[in-house]
Design a protein around this motif. Structure first.
Motif, PDB file in Angstrom:
ATOM      1  N   CYS A  16      22.954  48.708 -40.651  1.00  0.00           N
ATOM      2  CA  CYS A  16      22.860  47.628 -40.213  1.00  0.00           C
ATOM      3  C   CYS A  16      22.582  47.784 -38.664  1.00  0.00           C
ATOM      4  N   PHE A  17      23.021  48.714 -37.866  1.00  0.00           N
ATOM      5  CA  PHE A  17      22.643  48.819 -36.501  1.00  0.00           C
ATOM      6  C   PHE A  17      21.139  49.059 -36.180  1.00  0.00           C
ATOM      7  N   TYR A  18      20.764  50.114 -36.881  1.00  0.00           N
ATOM      8  CA  TYR A  18      19.157  50.580 -36.819  1.00  0.00           C
ATOM      9  C   TYR A  18      18.463  49.396 -37.163  1.00  0.00           C
ATOM     10  N   GLN A  19      18.916  48.538 -38.317  1.00  0.00           N
ATOM     11  CA  GLN A  19      18.044  47.444 -38.934  1.00  0.00           C
ATOM     12  C   GLN A  19      17.711  46.322 -37.915  1.00  0.00           C
ATOM     13  N   LEU A  20      19.276  46.092 -37.207  1.00  0.00           N
ATOM     14  CA  LEU A  20      19.018  45.200 -35.934  1.00  0.00           C
ATOM     15  C   LEU A  20      18.047  45.488 -35.009  1.00  0.00           C
ATOM     16  N   CYS A  21      18.214  46.831 -34.537  1.00  0.00           N
ATOM     17  CA  CYS A  21      17.515  47.451 -33.438  1.00  0.00           C
ATOM     18  C   CYS A  21      15.872  47.218 -33.772  1.00  0.00           C
ATOM     19  N   ALA A  22      15.609  47.399 -34.993  1.00  0.00           N
ATOM     20  CA  ALA A  22      14.200  47.333 -35.420  1.00  0.00           C
ATOM     21  C   ALA A  22      13.738  45.867 -35.727  1.00  0.00           C
ATOM     22  N   SER A  23      14.561  44.997 -35.704  1.00  0.00           N
ATOM     23  CA  SER A  23      14.283  43.459 -36.029  1.00  0.00           C
ATOM     24  C   SER A  23      13.503  43.153 -34.734  1.00  0.00           C
ATOM     25  N   GLU A  24      12.768  42.233 -34.783  1.00  0.00           N
ATOM     26  CA  GLU A  24      11.778  41.858 -33.770  1.00  0.00           C
ATOM     27  C   GLU A  24      12.478  40.616 -32.857  1.00  0.00           C
TER      28      GLU A  24
END
Length: 339
Positions: free
Chosen positions: A34-42
């Motif tokens: 979830c941490f990487y997903q949030l960092c990759a969200s725009e």
């Protein structure tokens, strides 16, 4: 004739959440997705002042940021859709990812020695920025978050005493807060998913599926690795009992001709860890209740009681660490963080 059944509900139970992963990532591994997903969200990443994972202390320890064939931005959208499906409303989804972002900012708060003896202060402007961001995202007062991390309250019969902590203790407090936030959020999510999918209390049959980490032995093994390996030992014993002991007793009763299967009984390592009144956990409980205990006194008592135990070893280069010989291999926990 067997009547086919159908799945009428389900329930998720949290068996053992690996909290330490939130603040400590092993080589070549990633933190929680979830941490990487949030960092990759725009939009969300911009809103929460996030950047590439390499900029966050909780994500850059292993220098592993991407998974082959996986786009974290796409996974973020899939996660949001999954939350829609299980009935988590938009405002709750915002709160979930706001908390995830706050944990990342918490990890970037660094401390330096304060003006007074054994005190601490926020290291620089960059750390101050992350302190303020974490406060805003958690919707708490920034000065209160600072005092929570840099001071501790001791309860006495005469009243509370507020005492400053040094920079090392402030880091421990910061990491403990981050792990606790993640664990509470995880439990909340599990509860809400269970409410959505529903458990059929009238069902006469259940299928249990257990998903657990395997045996763990890292360069740095904490109390958590001891718990994980202990859980694996208990499962191994359960397997031994049902597949070897009980099954072979059945063969004897039915007078079936077979070759006896030898297996390693791991009861001795289980006794070493959990037996009362003297076992590793009991000794640790006792040490935690005695105010003057240290990891040195805990280790000394451990070696005094189990000097001749075949499953316990004392490494040559350490006075306080110990090694346990599990069914799957050897693991050497670092006792310094146990208490």
């Amino acid at each position: 004739m067997i009547t086919p059944g159908r799945i009428s509900g389900a329930a998720v139970r949290t068996y053992l959440l690996e909290r330490s992963r939130v603040v400590q990532v092993s080589e070549s591994e990633r933190n929680y997705h979830c941490f990487y997903q949030l960092c990759a969200s725009e939009q969300a990443a911009v809103k929460y002042k996030l950047a590439h994972p390499r900029n966050f202390n909780y994500l850059n320890q292993s220098h592993t940021y991407e998974l082959q064939g996986v786009r974290d931005a796409d996974e973020y959208l899939k996660t949001r859709r999954a939350m829609d499906i299980v009935g988590i409303c938009f405002s709750d989804q915002v709160a979930i990812f706001r908390t995830v972002a706050a944990i990342l900012h918490l990890g970037n708060i660094e401390f330096s020695p304060g003006k007074d003896f054994d005190s601490s202060a926020v290291k620089d402007e960059k750390s101050n920025f992350h302190l303020q961001m974490a406060s805003d995202l958690l919707m708490v007062d920034g000065s209160l978050l600072f005092s929570t991390l840099c001071y501790r309250t001791i309860k006495t019969p005469e009243g509370n005493i507020i005492k400053a902590v040094d920079s090392c203790a402030a880091v421990v407090g910061r990491d403990t807060l981050a792990k606790t936030l993640y664990a509470r959020l995880f439990d909340w999510l599990v509860d809400n998913i269970n409410k959505s999918i529903g458990q059929d209390m009238e069902s006469r049959a259940q299928i249990g599926v257990l998903d657990i980490y395997g045996f763990e032995s890292f360069r740095y093994n904490s109390f958590e690795q001891l718990c994980i390996n202990f859980a694996n030992e208990k499962l191994q014993q359960h397997f031994n009992k049902h597949v070897f002991k009980m099954e072979q007793e059945e063969y004897k009763t039915e007078e079936i001709n077979w070759s006896y299967i030898e297996f390693v009984d791991n009861q001795d390592i289980l006794d070493l860890i959990e037996k009362k009144p003297i076992g590793i956990v009991s000794l640790l409980d006792e040490a935690c209740m005695l105010g003057k205990s240290t990891h040195e006194t805990f280790a000394m008592k451990l070696f005094q009681n189990f000097r001749a135990h075949p499953r316990l070893e004392k490494p040559k280069l350490s006075k306080t660490d110990f090694c346990l010989s599990h069914f799957a291999g050897k693991a050497c926990p670092v006792s310094q963080s146990f208490l």
